[in-house]
Scaffold this motif. Structure first.
Motif, PDB file in Angstrom:
ATOM      1  N   ARG A 252       0.799  -0.859   0.144  1.00  0.00           N
ATOM      2  CA  ARG A 252       0.144   0.085  -0.183  1.00  0.00           C
ATOM      3  C   ARG A 252       1.316   1.855   0.004  1.00  0.00           C
ATOM      4  O   ARG A 252       0.534   2.427   0.049  1.00  0.00           O
ATOM      5  N   TYR A 253       2.240   1.429   0.054  1.00  0.00           N
ATOM      6  CA  TYR A 253       2.835   2.075   0.179  1.00  0.00           C
ATOM      7  C   TYR A 253       2.393   3.137  -1.433  1.00  0.00           C
ATOM      8  O   TYR A 253       2.760   4.160  -0.858  1.00  0.00           O
TER       9      TYR A 253
ATOM     10  N   TYR B  15       0.221   4.433  -1.517  1.00  0.00           N
ATOM     11  CA  TYR B  15      -0.618   5.177  -1.592  1.00  0.00           C
ATOM     12  C   TYR B  15      -1.114   5.946  -0.053  1.00  0.00           C
ATOM     13  O   TYR B  15      -2.026   6.305   0.443  1.00  0.00           O
ATOM     14  N   THR B  16       0.098   4.826   0.214  1.00  0.00           N
ATOM     15  CA  THR B  16       0.067   5.751   2.248  1.00  0.00           C
ATOM     16  C   THR B  16       0.811   6.984   2.189  1.00  0.00           C
ATOM     17  O   THR B  16       1.076   7.269   3.581  1.00  0.00           O
TER      18      THR B  16
ATOM     19  N   GLY C 218       3.460   5.808   6.069  1.00  0.00           N
ATOM     20  CA  GLY C 218       3.082   4.209   5.612  1.00  0.00           C
ATOM     21  C   GLY C 218       1.516   4.238   6.571  1.00  0.00           C
ATOM     22  O   GLY C 218       1.334   3.108   7.084  1.00  0.00           O
ATOM     23  N   ILE C 219       0.899   5.369   6.784  1.00  0.00           N
ATOM     24  CA  ILE C 219       0.127   4.799   8.381  1.00  0.00           C
ATOM     25  C   ILE C 219      -1.150   4.372   7.014  1.00  0.00           C
ATOM     26  O   ILE C 219      -1.923   5.020   6.198  1.00  0.00           O
ATOM     27  N   LEU C 220      -1.673   3.227   7.804  1.00  0.00           N
ATOM     28  CA  LEU C 220      -2.643   2.717   6.575  1.00  0.00           C
ATOM     29  C   LEU C 220      -4.444   3.095   7.173  1.00  0.00           C
ATOM     30  O   LEU C 220      -4.102   3.645   8.750  1.00  0.00           O
ATOM     31  N   SER C 221      -4.547   3.705   5.684  1.00  0.00           N
ATOM     32  CA  SER C 221      -6.035   3.990   6.251  1.00  0.00           C
ATOM     33  C   SER C 221      -6.901   2.617   6.365  1.00  0.00           C
ATOM     34  O   SER C 221      -6.611   1.660   6.550  1.00  0.00           O
TER      35      SER C 221
ATOM     36  N   ASP D 270      -6.547   0.724   2.970  1.00  0.00           N
ATOM     37  CA  ASP D 270      -5.625   0.382   3.342  1.00  0.00           C
ATOM     38  C   ASP D 270      -5.495  -0.967   3.812  1.00  0.00           C
ATOM     39  O   ASP D 270      -5.146  -2.564   3.352  1.00  0.00           O
ATOM     40  N   ARG D 271      -6.309  -1.246   5.474  1.00  0.00           N
ATOM     41  CA  ARG D 271      -6.732  -2.507   5.760  1.00  0.00           C
ATOM     42  C   ARG D 271      -7.499  -2.830   5.077  1.00  0.00           C
ATOM     43  O   ARG D 271      -7.076  -4.716   5.345  1.00  0.00           O
TER      44      ARG D 271
END
Length: 668
Positions: free
Chosen positions: A109-110, A112-113, A117-120, A123-124
């Protein structure tokens, strides 16, 4: 590339040259893949498949030419934007530190984050969905370093999917996967192409699977791109053998032939069957092989050519296309087929089934068999004779489907052969007498690995196949053999049977009971079926002799003793230990025993040996009597490799006496 057009969202190369240190390995590479397509690279090891892929994705610098995504040159696309278009699964082994499988997939997901690198939540969810797509949801919390190679491959595919790309590039993605997961991997890729319109470029070693998955194929030979085309244009034996520099015969012995102009059903492939949680490829019987070779040989008698393949309508209703080869060493019209057993562990897999056809002057073929000749005839096909040649066994005992002195060619394959030959004869000379001879390459040696010697078939194998299609891991074939053996005994007037699961039981009978085992029945794991069949064919007594390690399962009513069906040996031993007063600690200790002999050691140590053995025998007696019913006396004799004779059920002495008396079995 469909219809020769390049999609604006696809990938194509223009005059690309790849290699190392400015030294060109492959030049003039013009390939393309559109959304919803799978483009596969095949070729010998070292031909440059991985080099092409690494050049396409930018791991290797192009020597010349360009790679385009739609109309845009790759070098003009921002790295982050390229990552949204392209995901990659190469052969490099990923190394991680304290990362779960979820964490590994989440790295996709990098693009997009951002840098943190914090997952939304989105993303999860993308990671969760990708894991579910590859059937790896249960691995999410596992340490990536502590899973199998095959599981890692699935996780890395999930990582590609979570990246939500337009194009996926994969280098040897089927490595480390067993057949079940290879087929599942292929299904996932096809679904991605169909449902998400993803384009896939991949290299594979498994050319039989490439024949099933590819829309277009790029063949890389020793001198660069050799050919590009559809799978139907590429996958024929002659071209594949040329590409990989092998003979056609060797190729068909080594590789499944379901796609390569070989064994192919009228639905377009060989078909699979689910067994033990895996999808296994079906094969064809020796009868189908013989019928196909007979058809080709009959055509040559009348100066016609069968071509490279022959279509045979099997008794199961499927039509199969089978490759045939001319036997140049024969003076008669002779062809052979290489037996393809699919995933069945058949001893004849890869053997040549040969059939010669020649004109004769006196067929003696009015309809009924000439029982003194050992040659089959058929009233529906007068004038055609069928004989067994080298490698085909001859029947020496009563009770089989064929008379004594005849070749071991069963009724159904005989009918297939007669029909195949007569269909040719009817076109050219309906009254022409013909002699058909079936032989099997190495049949004498192969027969030693079968039940034929015990059944009274000498000098070779049997030509079998009631349906024409061979289903892998078929229990039915084993049960059919057991039935034949029992039928053979009862046909000669015997009503008392000696049954053993296999060589251990036979050895005990011969060495310890001092009784010859000729005429005994081997039942493998199919004890229940053997008892049932004994009753069906009118037996009055059955004695089963076997090792405790297998027969202890009978105490729980487990009549198929294969470990894949039930392996409750220690559970059963522990239950009877408890019934005989064993303590909780004893039960716990026995439960950890690796085999029944070790468990017997414990019983000796605790002074409960006789009590537990008697308890087990009583339970086995009850289960066996229930299965045998009122008309059949069934007894069981147990032994151990370490301790010898252990005991017997109440019906064993009577069954043994009847067997010895009826068969005049003297102690040896």
């Amino acid at each position: 590339m469909k219809n020769g057009n390049i999609s604006e969202n696809g990938l194509h190369t223009e005059n690309m040259a790849v290699g190392y240190d400015r030294s060109i390995l492959i030049d003039g590479i013009d390939i393309a893949v559109n959304p919803g397509e799978i483009l596969t690279l095949i070729g010998p090891n070292g031909s440059g498949k991985s080099t092409v892929l690494r050049s396409i994705i930018g791991q290797l610098k192009l020597i010349k030419g360009a790679v385009f995504f739609g109309d845009t040159d790759r070098k003009d696309i921002d790295r982050n934007e390229l990552a949204k278009k392209l995901s990659v699964l190469m052969t490099d082994r990923v190394k991680t530190e304290l990362m779960t499988c979820f964490d590994v997939v989440a790295t996709a997901r990098y693009p997009y984050t951002g840098r943190l690198g914090i997952l939304s939540d989105h993303d999860r969810q993308a990671v969760t969905d990708a894991l579910a797509t590859v059937g790896a949801s249960d691995l999410a919390d596992r340490d990536f370093n502590n899973i199998s190679d095959g599981q890692r491959q699935r996780i890395m595919l999930a990582r590609c999917i979570a990246q939500e790309p337009e194009i996926i590039v994969l280098d040897e993605p089927l490595s480390y996967l067993d057949i079940k997961y290879k087929l599942e991997f292929i299904r996932i890729l096809k679904d991605l192409c169909r449902d998400r319109n993803v384009a896939v470029i991949m290299s594979v070693h498994e050319i039989e699977l490439a024949g099933q998955i590819s829309d277009r194929v790029v063949c890389i030979g020793r001198n660069g791109i050799d050919r590009t085309g559809t799978r139907d244009e590429i996958f024929n034996p002659d071209y594949i053998c040329s590409l990989f520099d092998i003979s056609k015969e060797d190729y068909l012995r080594l590789y499944p032939v379901s796609f390569a102009g070989g064994y192919k059903t009228d639905t377009g492939n060989a078909g699979y069957v689910a067994k033990g949680g895996k999808l296994l490829r079906k094969g064809i019987t020796t009868g189908t092989c013989a019928a196909a070779a007979a058809y080709a040989a009959a055509l040559q008698v009348f100066d016609e050519s069968a071509g490279e393949t022959v279509s045979v309508r099997t008794p199961s209703g499927e039509t199969v296309s089978v490759p045939v080869f001319i036997d140049d060493s024969s003076v008669d019209s002779s062809f052979y087929v290489i037996k393809d057993s699919g995933d069945d562990p058949d001893v004849t897999n890869g053997a040549g089934v040969y059939v010669s056809v020649r004109r004769i002057t006196d067929a003696k073929a009015g309809g009924a068999q000439d029982r003194s000749s050992g040659i089959f005839t058929d009233e529906d096909h007068p004038g055609i004779c069928l004989a067994g040649g080298e490698g085909v066994g001859t029947v020496t005992k009563e009770g089989l489907e064929q008379p004594v002195g005849y070749p071991a060619i069963n009724k159904v394959p005989r009918a297939m052969i007669f029909k195949a030959v007569d269909s040719v004869r009817a076109k050219y000379d309906p009254q022409c007498p013909l002699m058909v001879t079936v032989s099997v390459e190495g049949g004498v040696g192969l027969a030693a690995k079968t039940f034929n010697p015990e059944l009274g078939i000498e000098g070779g194998i049997s030509i079998l196949g009631t349906g024409g299609i061979l289903e892998p891991m078929s229990d039915k074939a084993i049960v059919d053999t057991i039935e034949t053996s029992i039928k053979q005994q009862t046909a000669t007037g015997h009503k008392a049977l000696l049954v053993t699961p296999g060589q251990y039981g036979q050895g005990y009978v011969k060495n310890e009971l001092k009784i010859e085992t000729e005429g005994s029945v081997k039942c493998s794991n199919f004890i229940g079926e053997a008892i049932d069949l004994a009753g069906v064919y009118g037996c009055t007594n059955v004695l089963l002799v076997g090792n405790l390690g297998k027969l202890v399962k009978l105490a729980a009513g487990i009549m198929n003793t294969h470990s894949a069906v039930a392996d409750g040996r220690m559970d059963i031993m522990c239950a009877h230990l408890a019934l005989c007063g064993g303590s909780r600690d004893m039960v716990s200790e026995m439960y950890e025993c690796i085999n029944t002999d070790t468990a017997l050691d414990k019983l000796k140590q605790w002074g409960l040996y006789e009590d537990v053995i008697n308890s087990l025998i009583a339970a086995i007696d009850k289960r066996i009597k229930k299965r045998a019913g009122d008309r059949l006396n069934a007894g069981v004799m147990l032994f151990s490799e370490k301790y010898g004779y252990l005991g017997e059920t109440s019906g064993a002495a009577q069954a043994l006496k009847a067997y010895i008396s009826e068969n005049d079995k003297k102690e040896i």
